[in-house]
Design a protein around this motif. Structure first.
Motif, PDB file in Angstrom:
ATOM      1  N   GLY A 106       2.371  40.954  11.080  1.00  0.00           N
ATOM      2  CA  GLY A 106       3.231  41.726  10.207  1.00  0.00           C
ATOM      3  C   GLY A 106       3.697  40.888   9.040  1.00  0.00           C
ATOM      4  O   GLY A 106       3.942  39.684   9.191  1.00  0.00           O
ATOM      5  N   THR A 107       3.812  41.517   7.871  1.00  0.00           N
ATOM      6  CA  THR A 107       4.291  40.796   6.698  1.00  0.00           C
ATOM      7  C   THR A 107       4.892  41.782   5.712  1.00  0.00           C
ATOM      8  O   THR A 107       4.893  42.995   5.938  1.00  0.00           O
ATOM      9  CB  THR A 107       3.164  39.976   6.039  1.00  0.00           C
ATOM     10  N   TYR A 167      13.654  43.902  14.150  1.00  0.00           N
ATOM     11  CA  TYR A 167      13.707  42.580  13.531  1.00  0.00           C
ATOM     12  C   TYR A 167      14.858  41.738  14.068  1.00  0.00           C
ATOM     13  O   TYR A 167      15.164  40.679  13.535  1.00  0.00           O
ATOM     14  CB  TYR A 167      13.800  42.725  12.004  1.00  0.00           C
ATOM     15  N   ALA A 213       4.735  37.061  12.921  1.00  0.00           N
ATOM     16  CA  ALA A 213       5.331  37.293  11.609  1.00  0.00           C
ATOM     17  C   ALA A 213       4.801  36.291  10.586  1.00  0.00           C
ATOM     18  O   ALA A 213       4.830  35.077  10.829  1.00  0.00           O
ATOM     19  CB  ALA A 213       6.853  37.192  11.706  1.00  0.00           C
ATOM     20  N   THR A 234      -5.562  45.609   6.238  1.00  0.00           N
ATOM     21  CA  THR A 234      -4.426  46.440   6.650  1.00  0.00           C
ATOM     22  C   THR A 234      -4.872  47.427   7.718  1.00  0.00           C
ATOM     23  O   THR A 234      -5.985  47.959   7.677  1.00  0.00           O
ATOM     24  CB  THR A 234      -3.832  47.189   5.448  1.00  0.00           C
ATOM     25  N   ILE A 252       6.172  46.766   3.739  1.00  0.00           N
ATOM     26  CA  ILE A 252       5.959  46.210   5.077  1.00  0.00           C
ATOM     27  C   ILE A 252       4.574  46.636   5.539  1.00  0.00           C
ATOM     28  O   ILE A 252       4.225  47.825   5.477  1.00  0.00           O
ATOM     29  CB  ILE A 252       7.023  46.709   6.068  1.00  0.00           C
ATOM     30  N   THR A 253       3.792  45.670   5.989  1.00  0.00           N
ATOM     31  CA  THR A 253       2.388  45.919   6.287  1.00  0.00           C
ATOM     32  C   THR A 253       1.970  45.207   7.567  1.00  0.00           C
ATOM     33  O   THR A 253       2.321  44.043   7.779  1.00  0.00           O
ATOM     34  CB  THR A 253       1.502  45.400   5.134  1.00  0.00           C
ATOM     35  N   ASP A 254       1.230  45.899   8.408  1.00  0.00           N
ATOM     36  CA  ASP A 254       0.546  45.265   9.531  1.00  0.00           C
ATOM     37  C   ASP A 254      -0.884  44.960   9.100  1.00  0.00           C
ATOM     38  O   ASP A 254      -1.531  45.778   8.425  1.00  0.00           O
ATOM     39  CB  ASP A 254       0.528  46.186  10.754  1.00  0.00           C
TER      40      ASP A 254
END
Length: 268
Positions: free
Chosen positions: A96-97, A159, A63, A113, A256-258
């Motif tokens: 992830g962020t 989460y 994270a 991404t 939310i993005t990986d």
């Protein structure tokens, strides 16, 4: 000249002075609530700080929180690769962020991404008069922690951290011997409270249990801090409608993005 290094305590403290929760909620939680558990890395171009990546290992996935300062000079691909190497992650690792529109465009331009981003909103409670009162909700005791953790895991609460259950108050509504709904906190601090892990068993939906749980958590949170937040996927319109009915207001829209931490040539 581009340089990277881990930020010291004083540098993180200076960052914390300039970050506001309603402007950059995720990074704010890293420089405040998560400060002692997180690592902070900076990129410097000609000795000027261009960006910061913060990392915690306290969630079930790698994270991160990103904070951009000089987007014109920032070399994001080099920066991400440096952080991957320093954390000793393999090249295929995915982090992830949560990003703003501007930051998402930056990550996409760097081809970091790895999937479609998901819209995500943060809300703050504004109106105590809209909260429900009642006695449906009971606090979960220590003897029930394991059962509660299983319930949340079955509900795919990605989460959720068991540490939260052990440190913060959690509440439930029961139907017989079974949980009908559960909720707790991601953060529980005098500075800021964040509701989280709110879930209703599908067979018990439509009975107002989410409203009751959220109201109880908000009452409990407001007794500890005036700043009560929650976050929710933007497509969860039913939940958002409930939260607005209870006095919550949208304060930020994010994604939310990986993203890939794959290796590039690294400038030290």
């Amino acid at each position: 000249m581009i340089q990277h290094h881990k930020l010291d305590v004083k540098a993180v403290e200076r960052l914390a002075e300039n970050v506001k929760p309603e402007e950059d909620y995720l990074f704010f939680t890293y420089v405040s609530m998560r400060r002692d558990e997180a690592s902070f890395f900076g990129q410097f171009v000609n000795e000027r700080l261009t960006g910061v990546l913060a990392y915690t290992d306290q969630l079930p996935f790698p994270a991160f929180a990103f904070y951009g300062l000089d987007y014109k000079e920032l070399q994001l691909d080099l920066f991400v690769s440096y952080v991957r190497k320093l954390l000793n992650f393999h090249e295929g690792i995915v982090g992830g962020t949560i990003l703003s529109d501007v930051d998402l465009a930056l990550f996409q331009a760097a081809k970091l991404t790895v999937n479609e981003p998901t819209a995500f909103i943060t809300m703050k409670h504004e109106d105590d008069q809209k909260l429900l009162k009642g006695d449906l909700v009971e606090r979960i005791t220590e003897t029930e922690w394991e059962a509660c953790a299983r319930f949340l895991a079955k509900s795919e609460m990605n989460y959720f951290s068991e540490r939260e259950l052990q440190q913060y108050p959690f509440y439930a509504i029961r139907e017989g011997e079974h949980y009908a709904a559960v909720g707790g906190f991601h953060f529980y601090n005098e500075m800021l409270v964040e509701l989280g892990n709110i879930v209703t068993e599908p067979s018990f939906r439509g009975k107002g249990y989410a409203k009751a749980i959220t109201s109880k958590l908000t009452h409990v949170g407001k007794a500890y801090s005036p700043n009560v937040y929650l976050s929710v996927f933007a497509q969860n319109t039913i939940a958002i409608h409930i939260y607005k009915q209870l006095g919550f207001k949208v304060v930020s829209n994010r994604w939310i993005t990986d993203f890939s931490l794959a290796a590039y040539s690294i400038v030290k």
